[in-house]
Scaffold this motif. Sequence first.
Motif: not given
Length: 459
Positions: A25, A238, A294, A297, A301, A325-326, A329-330, A332-333
């Motif tokens: 990652f 985040n 999402k 999600r 995170n 990763e957390a 992912d946030s 990206d989404n």
Amino acid sequence: MKLWGGRFQKETDKIMNSFNSSISFDYRLYEEDIVGSMAHAKMLCSIGILNEQELEAIINGLNEILEGIKNGEVELSEAAEDIHMNVETLLTAKIGEVGKKLHTGRSRNDQVALDLRMYLKKEVLNLKKLIVKLEKVIFTLGRENMHTIMPGYTHLQKAQPINFCHHLLAYAEMFKRDYERLTDCYKRMDYMPLGSGALATTTYNLDRYMVMELLGFSDVTLNSLDGVSDRDFAIELNSCLSLIAMHLSRFSEEIILWCTTEFGYIELDDAYSTGSSIMPQKKNPDVAELVRGKCGRVYGNLITLLTMMKGLPLAYNKDMQEDKEAIFDSVDNVKICLEIFANMLATIKVNKDRMRKSAGEGFTNATDGADYLVKKGMPFRDAHEVMGKLVFYSIAKDKSLEELTIEEFKSFSSIFDEDIYDALDLSNCVERRRVIGGPSTSSLRIQLDELDAFIKKAE
């Protein structure tokens, strides 16, 4: 061979290698890692650790590795654990012993803190651009619907007549705040941690300000323990992303309601809808539903990051590997949600007649009737009671307020006159709300002008 293997007498267990490795990652930090390494090398040369020939070899080697990774010609190894050791291993293999000098005066602890800040700074700018793109769609759609009457709601019950532009601009305000939060978050992210070392800096006379300037940071981190162990910037980002996701989720919920047969306020474009494998008539709002989903999600995170950090003593701990990763992912989404939501919103078909018809149902103009009585001299509480009784009467007679005769109005209060119908007209109800922030045309022009100015300033 491990770059840290001198003290160890046994090979690392294979499962341990996989468990410990983060390359799956953190590979996405390769550009930041290489650019950061170039700046570090230039600084090492400036203080005499490297000579000009060594610097040139390192810079050329790093550039070749950068291009190789970009072009898919370089294979990264799980055995090298992370992106930092992959780059260093590749560099040493390419240019020989000189490559081993690159890590002088730094640790992976301050290196990863640098890479992550650089990466997230770039992503904050990308996120801001996507918010501006969405604001442009809202501006255009709002300007086209300044006179599209619709019901406003509280408790999901029809409350007062507004217009579609007014409703859209409420979300514009939310996304403006999101943009401002990202701007503010960026300021605290914009501190350069390289030079903190593992935790206590180094005995080399590093020029941190030179590296700061080369990498475009506004300042350096002031405390080396904090420099390597701080992840506030990732948590704060985040948190900002959670608010963006929440606003998108609220908007999505309304899109989902509005395109139902029961509401029928809008129709989604076929390009942003899906069908059913069994029911041929279905047109599902999957984009809005996925955006709404999402959101949870992104919240998850944020909790991951907060929980990861809550019990960590100073300075760096391996737990902090879980940050990437957390936050990745946030990021990206939320990026894909902002982009696809803007595209979906730009293509909706607005059913103006259905919106207006719906606003005429549910007695949304009852408050305007009470205001009418107040302006004629009746205390508001009495006016409220009169209109409440009129609504009850109208329900029993299966009529709207506008359908009542003047005699029926007068049976509740002699104050009523023929001008009550003008007061209850939906367009008038909206246009008379001229208070700043309201749905009148004059107020909407101010709101649209402010949004337009925001967009132009942000571009």
